[in-house]
Design a protein around this motif. Structure first.
Motif, PDB file in Angstrom:
ATOM      1  N   LEU A 107       0.821  -1.212   0.000  1.00  0.00           N
ATOM      2  CA  LEU A 107       0.000   0.000   0.000  1.00  0.00           C
ATOM      3  C   LEU A 107       0.852   1.259   0.000  1.00  0.00           C
ATOM      4  O   LEU A 107       0.485   2.279  -0.598  1.00  0.00           O
ATOM      5  CB  LEU A 107      -0.923  -0.012   1.224  1.00  0.00           C
ATOM      6  N   GLN A 108       2.022   1.191   0.637  1.00  0.00           N
ATOM      7  CA  GLN A 108       2.876   2.371   0.761  1.00  0.00           C
ATOM      8  C   GLN A 108       3.423   2.842  -0.581  1.00  0.00           C
ATOM      9  O   GLN A 108       3.795   4.011  -0.720  1.00  0.00           O
ATOM     10  CB  GLN A 108       4.037   2.066   1.712  1.00  0.00           C
ATOM     11  N   ALA A 111       1.531   6.003  -3.032  1.00  0.00           N
ATOM     12  CA  ALA A 111       1.789   7.448  -2.932  1.00  0.00           C
ATOM     13  C   ALA A 111       2.935   7.883  -3.832  1.00  0.00           C
ATOM     14  O   ALA A 111       3.028   9.070  -4.201  1.00  0.00           O
ATOM     15  CB  ALA A 111       2.097   7.823  -1.481  1.00  0.00           C
ATOM     16  N   PRO A 127      -8.068  -1.346   0.652  1.00  0.00           N
ATOM     17  CA  PRO A 127      -7.377  -0.077   0.917  1.00  0.00           C
ATOM     18  C   PRO A 127      -6.582   0.422  -0.292  1.00  0.00           C
ATOM     19  O   PRO A 127      -6.539   1.626  -0.555  1.00  0.00           O
ATOM     20  CB  PRO A 127      -6.453  -0.426   2.091  1.00  0.00           C
ATOM     21  N   HIS A 130      -9.115   1.936  -2.761  1.00  0.00           N
ATOM     22  CA  HIS A 130      -9.586   3.248  -2.315  1.00  0.00           C
ATOM     23  C   HIS A 130      -8.514   4.318  -2.497  1.00  0.00           C
ATOM     24  O   HIS A 130      -8.816   5.451  -2.896  1.00  0.00           O
ATOM     25  CB  HIS A 130     -10.020   3.173  -0.852  1.00  0.00           C
ATOM     26  N   ALA A 131      -7.263   3.979  -2.214  1.00  0.00           N
ATOM     27  CA  ALA A 131      -6.171   4.947  -2.379  1.00  0.00           C
ATOM     28  C   ALA A 131      -6.001   5.320  -3.847  1.00  0.00           C
ATOM     29  O   ALA A 131      -5.848   6.501  -4.188  1.00  0.00           O
ATOM     30  CB  ALA A 131      -4.872   4.369  -1.826  1.00  0.00           C
ATOM     31  N   ASP A 134      -8.833   7.549  -4.926  1.00  0.00           N
ATOM     32  CA  ASP A 134      -8.679   8.890  -4.367  1.00  0.00           C
ATOM     33  C   ASP A 134      -7.664   9.702  -5.170  1.00  0.00           C
ATOM     34  O   ASP A 134      -7.926  10.866  -5.525  1.00  0.00           O
ATOM     35  CB  ASP A 134      -8.240   8.785  -2.902  1.00  0.00           C
ATOM     36  N   TYR A 135      -6.529   9.086  -5.486  1.00  0.00           N
ATOM     37  CA  TYR A 135      -5.515   9.779  -6.283  1.00  0.00           C
ATOM     38  C   TYR A 135      -6.035  10.080  -7.693  1.00  0.00           C
ATOM     39  O   TYR A 135      -5.742  11.140  -8.255  1.00  0.00           O
ATOM     40  CB  TYR A 135      -4.237   8.941  -6.363  1.00  0.00           C
TER      41      TYR A 135
END
Length: 261
Positions: A107-108, A111, A127, A130-131, A134-135
């Motif tokens: 997940l990290q 970003a 997760p 969703h990330a 969102d991005y």
């Protein structure tokens, strides 16, 4: 403790990382000391919470026989996971098709994908989904997102099962970024959950390159399900360097070990 004693204790710990256990008889032969001396070293290491003694030797401390929930995993070794995620993202190129595994370590990397263009991302992790959404909504991610459907595991925020496996088998990815629960020299990579492990194995089978992402707490641990052999792994990214004694096996199978700094 003398300097030579500390070096011997480090040899014992390195063997624990490689095999998950050590035997007094083998250590006596390798280190050229008495069984009483070995037992003293093991007692001292156990007092330091570095291992657990058992009859005839010692085993690496088991951090848990069951997989922690997603929320509990999220706070463990957070800085190490961030560095691993950043290093993993640096391997991604524009137009790549990638798989991002379930887990707080993969997940990290999301970003750090915001400067990549036209990616296609496949995931089983809610997760991660969703990330990415969102991005994308904020215009920071360009590309396509595919979510593997299947049986929902609420505790771990992922999907698994036969339906998910059939869907995963339809995709061929350039790079699969894999989360693990255990890694040892003679058993390669393992997972707590056989259903998740089986699904990830399907992805690995169809990946051009497999990247294992692991922090130091997983080294020397063996879990229920074997996800892959060393011959199926191309890279390992960790917060620590390659354990001593692993060079021959990793080199034989062409596995590169990257330390995320």
């Amino acid at each position: 403790m003398s300097l030579i004693g500390e070096r011997r204790k480090m040899i014992i710990l390195n063997q624990l990382n490689a095999k998950g256990q050590v035997k007094t008889f083998d250590l006596v032969k390798e280190l050229g000391v008495s069984a009483e001396t070995i037992r003293r070293y093991l007692e001292e290491l156990e007092a330091e919470n570095r291992l657990k003694r058992k009859y005839g030797g010692a085993i690496k401390i088991n951090l848990g026989a069951e997989e922690p929930s997603y929320l509990n995993r999220e706070v463990l070794n957070a800085e190490e996971k961030r560095r691993i995620g950043q290093a993993a993202a640096e391997l991604v190129e524009d137009n790549d098709i990638i798989f991002i595994d379930d887990g707080t370590t993969p997940l990290q990397m999301i970003a750090y994908l915001t400067n990549k263009r036209h990616l296609t991302v496949l995931t089983m992790s809610m997760p991660a989904l969703h990330a990415l959404m969102d991005y994308q909504t904020k215009g920071l991610f360009t590309g396509d997102i595919y979510f593997i459907g299947g049986k929902v595991n609420v505790m771990h925020s992922r999907v698994t099962g036969s339906i998910a496996e059939r869907m995963a088998s339809l995709f061929h990815v350039d790079k699969a970024f894999i989360s693990i629960d255990g890694i040892v020299l003679d058993k390669a990579i393992t997972a707590f959950d056989a259903e998740r492990g089986q699904l990830v194995s399907k992805v690995i089978d169809n990946a051009k390159s497999t990247v294992v992402m692991t922090d130091n707490s997983k080294i020397g641990q063996v879990r229920l399900f074997k996800m892959a052999d060393w011959r199926q792994v191309d890279l390992v990214i960790s917060d620590v360097g390659r354990p001593p004694g692993w060079e021959s096996t990793l080199d034989e199978h062409g596995v590169t070990w990257i330390e995320a700094l």
